[in-house]
Design a protein around this motif. Structure first.
Motif, mmCIF file in Angstrom:
data_model
loop_
_atom_site.group_PDB
_atom_site.id
_atom_site.type_symbol
_atom_site.label_atom_id
_atom_site.label_comp_id
_atom_site.label_asym_id
_atom_site.label_seq_id
_atom_site.Cartn_x
_atom_site.Cartn_y
_atom_site.Cartn_z
ATOM 1 N N THR A 302 0.834 -1.206 0.000
ATOM 2 C CA THR A 302 0.000 0.000 0.000
ATOM 3 C C THR A 302 0.862 1.246 0.000
ATOM 4 O OG1 THR A 302 -1.717 -1.188 1.236
ATOM 5 C CG2 THR A 302 -1.832 1.216 1.230
ATOM 6 N N THR A 303 1.962 1.214 0.748
ATOM 7 C CA THR A 303 2.856 2.371 0.794
ATOM 8 C C THR A 303 3.444 2.660 -0.586
ATOM 9 O OG1 THR A 303 3.422 1.871 3.083
ATOM 10 C CG2 THR A 303 4.933 3.295 1.878
ATOM 11 N N ILE A 304 3.901 1.591 -1.244
ATOM 12 C CA ILE A 304 4.477 1.773 -2.592
ATOM 13 C C ILE A 304 3.413 2.291 -3.553
ATOM 14 C CG2 ILE A 304 5.497 0.550 -4.556
ATOM 15 C CD1 ILE A 304 6.758 -1.367 -2.520
ATOM 16 N N THR A 305 2.216 1.706 -3.476
ATOM 17 C CA THR A 305 1.129 2.121 -4.372
ATOM 18 C C THR A 305 0.740 3.572 -4.124
ATOM 19 O OG1 THR A 305 0.287 -0.151 -4.395
ATOM 20 C CG2 THR A 305 -1.217 1.579 -5.111
ATOM 21 N N MET A 306 0.643 3.969 -2.847
ATOM 22 C CA MET A 306 0.253 5.340 -2.536
ATOM 23 C C MET A 306 1.323 6.328 -2.968
ATOM 24 S SD MET A 306 -2.711 5.034 -1.547
ATOM 25 C CE MET A 306 -2.884 6.792 -1.301
ATOM 26 N N THR A 391 -3.799 11.175 2.346
ATOM 27 C CA THR A 391 -3.389 11.492 3.717
ATOM 28 C C THR A 391 -3.817 10.388 4.679
ATOM 29 O OG1 THR A 391 -3.535 13.854 3.277
ATOM 30 C CG2 THR A 391 -3.559 13.162 5.596
ATOM 31 N N ALA A 392 -5.069 9.870 4.504
ATOM 32 C CA ALA A 392 -5.573 8.802 5.385
ATOM 33 C C ALA A 392 -4.755 7.522 5.233
ATOM 34 C CB ALA A 392 -7.048 8.526 5.086
ATOM 35 N N LEU A 393 -4.264 7.277 4.033
ATOM 36 C CA LEU A 393 -3.497 6.060 3.780
ATOM 37 C C LEU A 393 -1.988 6.274 3.935
ATOM 38 C CD1 LEU A 393 -5.404 4.726 0.643
ATOM 39 C CD2 LEU A 393 -5.608 3.939 2.989
ATOM 40 N N ASP A 394 -1.620 7.460 4.347
ATOM 41 C CA ASP A 394 -0.203 7.781 4.482
ATOM 42 C C ASP A 394 0.445 6.914 5.573
ATOM 43 O OD1 ASP A 394 2.262 8.844 4.548
ATOM 44 O OD2 ASP A 394 1.656 10.911 4.947
ATOM 45 N N PRO A 395 1.508 6.174 5.304
ATOM 46 C CA PRO A 395 2.191 5.364 6.333
ATOM 47 C C PRO A 395 2.644 6.208 7.529
ATOM 48 C CG PRO A 395 2.974 4.774 4.134
ATOM 49 C CD PRO A 395 2.127 5.986 3.962
ATOM 50 N N GLN A 396 2.842 7.485 7.313
ATOM 51 C CA GLN A 396 3.257 8.338 8.423
ATOM 52 C C GLN A 396 2.214 8.367 9.522
ATOM 53 O OE1 GLN A 396 6.170 9.680 8.804
ATOM 54 N NE2 GLN A 396 5.729 10.721 10.732
ATOM 55 N N ARG A 397 0.928 8.302 9.133
ATOM 56 C CA ARG A 397 -0.137 8.253 10.134
ATOM 57 C C ARG A 397 -0.036 6.969 10.968
ATOM 58 N NH1 ARG A 397 -4.460 11.740 9.384
ATOM 59 N NH2 ARG A 397 -3.701 13.661 8.436
ATOM 60 N N THR A 398 0.253 5.860 10.303
ATOM 61 C CA THR A 398 0.411 4.590 11.028
ATOM 62 C C THR A 398 1.559 4.672 12.033
ATOM 63 O OG1 THR A 398 -0.399 3.380 9.105
ATOM 64 C CG2 THR A 398 0.796 2.102 10.777
ATOM 65 N N LEU A 399 2.643 5.312 11.643
ATOM 66 C CA LEU A 399 3.773 5.468 12.560
ATOM 67 C C LEU A 399 3.392 6.327 13.747
ATOM 68 C CD1 LEU A 399 6.708 5.972 10.011
ATOM 69 C CD2 LEU A 399 6.100 3.901 11.263
ATOM 70 N N GLU A 400 2.584 7.365 13.523
ATOM 71 C CA GLU A 400 2.179 8.249 14.617
ATOM 72 C C GLU A 400 1.298 7.533 15.630
ATOM 73 O OE1 GLU A 400 0.399 11.537 12.651
ATOM 74 O OE2 GLU A 400 2.306 12.465 12.067
ATOM 75 N N ARG A 401 0.662 6.395 15.267
ATOM 76 C CA ARG A 401 -0.149 5.643 16.209
ATOM 77 C C ARG A 401 0.709 4.715 17.077
ATOM 78 N NH1 ARG A 401 -3.698 4.939 11.708
ATOM 79 N NH2 ARG A 401 -3.106 2.741 11.548
ATOM 80 N N GLY A 402 2.007 4.739 16.950
ATOM 81 C CA GLY A 402 2.858 3.937 17.818
ATOM 82 C C GLY A 402 3.586 2.808 17.100
ATOM 83 N N TYR A 403 3.290 2.578 15.828
ATOM 84 C CA TYR A 403 3.992 1.519 15.106
ATOM 85 C C TYR A 403 5.348 2.036 14.626
ATOM 86 C CZ TYR A 403 -0.423 -0.995 15.079
ATOM 87 O OH TYR A 403 -1.554 -1.668 15.447
ATOM 88 N N SER A 404 6.173 1.163 14.203
ATOM 89 C CA SER A 404 7.480 1.532 13.675
ATOM 90 C C SER A 404 7.857 0.569 12.565
ATOM 91 C CB SER A 404 8.538 1.502 14.781
ATOM 92 O OG SER A 404 8.626 0.213 15.332
ATOM 93 N N ILE A 405 8.801 0.958 11.743
ATOM 94 C CA ILE A 405 9.267 0.129 10.629
ATOM 95 C C ILE A 405 10.718 -0.269 10.936
ATOM 96 C CG2 ILE A 405 9.730 0.031 8.162
ATOM 97 C CD1 ILE A 405 7.573 2.136 7.770
#
Length: 457
Positions: A302-306, A391-405
């Motif tokens: 999804t990140t690559i596609t977005m 913006t809703a699908l932005d991986p940065q939002r997922t990171l802000e919820r506490g996840y990390s890569i």
């Protein structure tokens, strides 16, 4: 030999005395026919039969050697009435009077005890006391087990040992009651009623060691069988050996062949439960890891596609902005050219300015500009909507919820801890900033259960 004559010799030894007594009994009492009811029958490894022959007022021990019973019929049933041809004798090692049986035949009917057993079984079955439909199910994992049995008997020890081996944490409450005797039935029934009144246990075991029909008769009494039928607590019986049978067994919710079997039926095997639980936990962990890996792969895709979609929208937005500007420029230039041509034509013809035609041209020009602006607004709204979706699908939002890569030294995303090795270098990307770490230890996930486990440093 006259034992009552004055004798200056030494007193007789016990073995000598018993030998003389046996010879006297065998000489004075010839072989004769004796009838009675069989009880406590056992067959030794040597092939000899040992049993008790009794009637309402007495009993005598009997032994039938293998060379005689081999020519006889099948072994007698407990409580069966028989007639035996026997030689009275004394068993000198024990000093015990007994009958040496040479021949046995049925007496034409069952003994009194056995006949009473059959009659009671028939009558109580008609009352519905033995119906399967009314039997209670045992709880899967009881916390407390009650035991009705003799504290002096080996059966109670066997049950306690088996319960401890299968489920060491089980609570046990003992309700003492004699296994046999004139008041045994009353005390056994009272113990069962007491357990039901106190409601201290979830399963009640009624147990006793093996014996003949006479020894087990208390468990054929109506007091005991009625108490079992009316018990609010599920009852497991383990009375006698595997071949023994009492009416209490028919009334119980679960009947085991031995006291040990009753303990096995009452509680599950703790070791087996532990193995099954570990298997379930392991399967759950594997499924969770599989789903995490799948979702991680979907997130990467999804990140690559977005990212590609962002670039595509940005390119199309730039093209659209240029097209709008070009359209406005061309439209303005065309309007000015038309106006100049009209004015030049009017001047050559020396005609006044056609106000009506000019007004029409102005109106058309105004409508054309409005149409261009509407097209621009629609395109701008589409662009805004696409930007919101991105913006809703932005991986940065997922990171802000506490996840990390987590990426390895080759910038590949790490989704399986089992593939890591000590001293591997990792890059952890957070919502704000990143960190370079080195793996200290790695495992397949079991270390997470240990309080002493430290996180990756």
């Amino acid at each position: 030999m006259n034992l009552f004559e004055k004798n200056d010799n030494k007193p007789l030894s016990i073995s000598k005395f018993l030998l003389i007594a046996r010879q006297t009994v065998e000489e004075r009492l010839p072989a004769l026919w004796v009838s009675g009811e069989v009880a406590n029958f056992t067959q030794a490894a040597s092939g000899h039969w040992y049993f008790v022959l009794r009637d309402a007022d007495g009993q005598v021990d009997c032994m039938m050697p293998g060379r005689y019973n081999a020519l006889s019929r099948t072994p007698p049933n407990e409580g069966e009435a028989v007639e035996v041809m026997a030689q009275p004798s004394i068993y000198t090692p024990r000093g015990r009077f007994q009958l040496m049986v040479r021949f046995m035949r049925p007496a034409g009917g069952a003994g009194e005890r056995y006949q009473a057993f059959v009659e009671r079984k028939k009558n109580w079955a008609a009352r519905g006391w033995f119906d399967t439909a009314q039997k209670q199910a045992l709880p899967f994992l009881p916390k407390t087990i009650g035991i009705v049995g003799s504290v002096a008997g080996a059966a109670l020890h066997d049950v306690l040992q088996t319960l401890h081996n299968r489920l060491p944490a089980i609570n046990v409450i003992i309700y003492p009651a004699p296994a046999q005797g004139t008041d045994a039935a009353q005390k056994i029934a009272t113990a069962i009623h007491t357990a039901g009144r106190r409601v201290e246990c979830e399963v009640l075991i009624v147990c006793r060691g093996g014996g003949g029909i006479e020894d087990l008769w208390a468990y054929n009494e109506e007091l005991v069988v009625s108490a079992i039928v009316n018990s609010s607590i599920p009852i497991v019986t383990g009375i006698g050996h595997e071949t023994d049978e009492t009416l209490a067994d028919f009334a119980a919710d679960v009947r085991a062949s031995t006291p040990t079997g009753a303990a096995v039926a009452a509680v599950p095997n703790g070791a087996e439960l532990s193995v099954r639980l570990r298997a379930v936990v392991a399967a759950f962990y594997r499924q969770t890891q599989r789903e995490i890996s799948e979702h991680s792969q979907r997130l990467d895709w999804t990140t690559i596609t977005m990212n590609k979609l962002n670039a595509f929208v940005a390119t199309k937005n730039t093209v659209y902005q240029r097209a709008v500007i070009q359209f406005a420029t061309v439209t303005g230039q065309y309007e000015m050219a038309c106006r100049r041509q009209f004015e030049n034509a009017a001047a050559r013809l020396h005609l006044p300015t056609f106000s009506s035609q000019k007004a029409t041209i102005n109106n058309l020009s105004h409508r054309l500009l409005l149409a261009a602006k509407r097209r621009y607004l629609i395109a701008e709204q589409d662009t805004t909507r696409h930007q919101q979706t991105l913006t809703a699908l932005d991986p940065q939002r997922t990171l802000e919820r506490g996840y990390s890569i987590v990426r390895d030294a080759n910038t590949r995303i790490v989704s399986d801890g089992k593939k890591l090795r000590p001293y591997d270098s990792l890059n952890i990307v957070f919502a704000h900033g990143n960190a370079q770490v080195t793996v200290k230890t790695a495992s397949d996930g079991e270390m997470a259960k240990s309080p002493s486990h430290k996180p990756v440093q």
